[in-house]
Design an enzyme around this catalytic site. Structure first.
Site, PDB file in Angstrom:
ATOM      1  N   HIS A  19       0.841  -1.206   0.000  1.00 47.71           N
ATOM      2  CA  HIS A  19       0.000   0.000   0.000  1.00 47.71           C
ATOM      3  C   HIS A  19       0.873   1.251   0.000  1.00 47.71           C
ATOM      4  O   HIS A  19       0.652   2.176  -0.773  1.00 47.71           O
ATOM      5  CB  HIS A  19      -0.875   0.052   1.265  1.00 47.71           C
ATOM      6  CG  HIS A  19      -1.992  -0.937   1.309  1.00 47.71           C
ATOM      7  ND1 HIS A  19      -2.258  -1.726   2.409  1.00 47.71           N
ATOM      8  CD2 HIS A  19      -2.939  -1.250   0.394  1.00 47.71           C
ATOM      9  CE1 HIS A  19      -3.319  -2.480   2.160  1.00 47.71           C
ATOM     10  NE2 HIS A  19      -3.745  -2.220   0.953  1.00 47.71           N
ATOM     11  N   LYS A  43     -18.083  -5.468   8.126  1.00 45.72           N
ATOM     12  CA  LYS A  43     -16.901  -6.307   8.377  1.00 45.72           C
ATOM     13  C   LYS A  43     -16.490  -6.176   9.834  1.00 45.72           C
ATOM     14  O   LYS A  43     -16.810  -5.192  10.488  1.00 45.72           O
ATOM     15  CB  LYS A  43     -15.745  -5.828   7.509  1.00 45.72           C
ATOM     16  CG  LYS A  43     -15.830  -6.254   6.065  1.00 45.72           C
ATOM     17  CD  LYS A  43     -14.525  -5.882   5.387  1.00 45.72           C
ATOM     18  CE  LYS A  43     -14.578  -6.072   3.889  1.00 45.72           C
ATOM     19  NZ  LYS A  43     -13.364  -5.530   3.254  1.00 45.72           N
ATOM     20  N   SER A 130      -3.224  -7.467   2.981  1.00 50.38           N
ATOM     21  CA  SER A 130      -3.614  -7.251   4.381  1.00 50.38           C
ATOM     22  C   SER A 130      -4.146  -8.555   4.988  1.00 50.38           C
ATOM     23  O   SER A 130      -3.861  -8.873   6.138  1.00 50.38           O
ATOM     24  CB  SER A 130      -4.704  -6.185   4.477  1.00 50.38           C
ATOM     25  OG  SER A 130      -4.238  -4.963   3.993  1.00 50.38           O
TER      26      SER A 130
HETATM   27  O1  PNS Z   1      -8.980  -2.692   0.169  1.00 48.09           O
HETATM   28  P1  PNS Z   1     -10.214  -3.242  -0.458  1.00 48.09           P
HETATM   29  O2  PNS Z   1     -11.059  -3.936   0.588  1.00 48.09           O
HETATM   30  O3  PNS Z   1      -9.949  -4.083  -1.670  1.00 48.09           O
HETATM   31  O4  PNS Z   1     -11.065  -1.959  -0.973  1.00 48.09           O
HETATM   32  C1  PNS Z   1     -12.333  -2.129  -1.552  1.00 48.09           C
HETATM   33  C2  PNS Z   1     -13.048  -0.778  -1.669  1.00 48.09           C
HETATM   34  C3  PNS Z   1     -13.119  -0.081  -0.321  1.00 48.09           C
HETATM   35  C4  PNS Z   1     -12.307   0.105  -2.634  1.00 48.09           C
HETATM   36  C5  PNS Z   1     -14.485  -1.052  -2.220  1.00 48.09           C
HETATM   37  O5  PNS Z   1     -15.076  -2.053  -1.476  1.00 48.09           O
HETATM   38  C6  PNS Z   1     -15.375   0.172  -2.190  1.00 48.09           C
HETATM   39  O6  PNS Z   1     -15.153   1.119  -2.903  1.00 48.09           O
HETATM   40  N1  PNS Z   1     -16.417   0.145  -1.325  1.00 48.09           N
HETATM   41  C7  PNS Z   1     -17.333   1.250  -1.141  1.00 48.09           C
HETATM   42  C8  PNS Z   1     -18.738   0.885  -1.609  1.00 48.09           C
HETATM   43  C9  PNS Z   1     -18.824   0.973  -3.120  1.00 48.09           C
HETATM   44  O7  PNS Z   1     -18.684   2.015  -3.719  1.00 48.09           O
HETATM   45  N2  PNS Z   1     -19.058  -0.186  -3.746  1.00 48.09           N
HETATM   46  C10 PNS Z   1     -19.107  -0.327  -5.175  1.00 48.09           C
HETATM   47  C11 PNS Z   1     -17.745  -0.680  -5.740  1.00 48.09           C
HETATM   48  S1  PNS Z   1     -17.918  -1.351  -7.328  1.00 48.09           S
END
Ligand code: PNS
Length: 188
Positions: A19, A43, A130
Site C-alpha cells: 500500500h 466487516k 492485508s
Molecule cells: O482494500 P479493499 O477492501 O480491496 O477496498 C475495496 C473498496 C473499499 C475500494 C471497495 O469495497 C469500495 O469502494 N467500497 C465502497 C462501496 C462501493 O462504492 N461499492 C461499489 C464498488 S464497485
C-alpha cells in the site's frame, strides 16, 4: 499541467508495504492524493478506523500532497464530493485483475466521468496482502518486511497485549536500574 486529485480507496486493515509503495508512486503522479479508508460496519476489522487513520497519517507524514480520510457509502459519490479526477487502485498480480476490472467498470457505470487508474507496486510486494498479513500475524508468524514497522508493532500489541507492557518496561527499567547501578557503584 493540473494533475488533479486522485482517491486511493481501500480497507487498509492494516496498511502493508505494498500500500505504502503505491501511495508513494501515486503521490508522484497526482497533484494531490487522498487515501480514503472505508468505514464498513459490516466487516469486523482487526484495527478500528481510528487506528488505521492514525497509522496511515504517521506513515505518510513525509508526503506533503497526501491526505488521509475516511468514507462510507458509494465510493464514487465520495470521489465526486471531493472533486477527484480519478480513482487509484493497485494491481499486484493477474489474479487481482478480474475483481479490479469488475469494480472499475461498476464504478464507471455509476459515474462515467470518473476514471480508474491502476498502478503496480514493487514486485517484491506482489504477494503481500492485508488478509495474509493478518493471518500470518494471528498465527504468530513474522511479518517483518511486509508491513511498516509501526504496523508491525501495533499488530504485536493487538495480538499480545503483554508485549506493549514489556515494551514500556524496557523503556522505564534502564532509568530505574541505572539509578540503582550508580548508587551501588558509589558504595563499592
Ligand atoms: O482494500 P479493499 O477492501 O480491496 O477496498 C475495496 C473498496 C473499499 C475500494 C471497495 O469495497 C469500495 O469502494 N467500497 C465502497 C462501496 C462501493 O462504492 N461499492 C461499489 C464498488 S464497485
Amino acid at each position: 499541467m493540473n494533475k488533479g486529485l486522485a482517491i486511493y480507496p481501500g480497507s487498509f486493515d492494516p496498511t502493508t508495504n505494498g500500500h505504502l509503495d503505491l501511495i508513494e508512486r501515486g503521490a508522484k503522479i497526482f497533484e494531490e492524493l487522498v487515501v480514503a479508508i472505508l468505514r464498513n460496519s459490516e466487516k469486523s476489522p482487526m484495527f478500528s478506523v481510528a487506528e488505521r487513520l492514525e497509522m496511515l497519517r504517521e506513515l505518510t507524514a513525509h508526503l506533503k500532497n497526501v491526505r488521509i480520510d475516511t468514507f462510507d457509502g458509494l465510493m464514487v459519490e465520495y470521489a465526486k464530493s471531493m472533486d477527484a479526477i480519478c480513482i487509484l487502485r493497485g494491481i499486484r498480480a493477474i489474479s487481482d485483475y478480474e475483481y479490479e476490472l469488475q469494480m472499475a467498470l461498476m464504478n464507471r457505470k455509476l459515474e462515467p466521468t470518473l476514471e480508474t487508474v491502476f498502478m503496480m507496486p514493487a514486485d517484491k510486494y506482489s504477494y503481500v496482502s492485508s488478509r495474509l498479513v493478518r493471518e500470518v500475524a494471528q498465527a504468530g508468524g513474522p511479518v517483518r518486511g511486509l508491513v511498516p514497522e509501526v504496523v508491525e508493532r501495533k499488530l504485536r500489541e493487538k495480538l499480545d497485549p503483554a508485549y506493549k507492557f514489556r515494551g514500556e518496561m524496557h523503556e522505564v527499567l534502564p532509568v530505574v536500574l541505572g539509578g540503582k547501578e550508580k548508587k551501588r557503584k558509589r558504595k563499592a
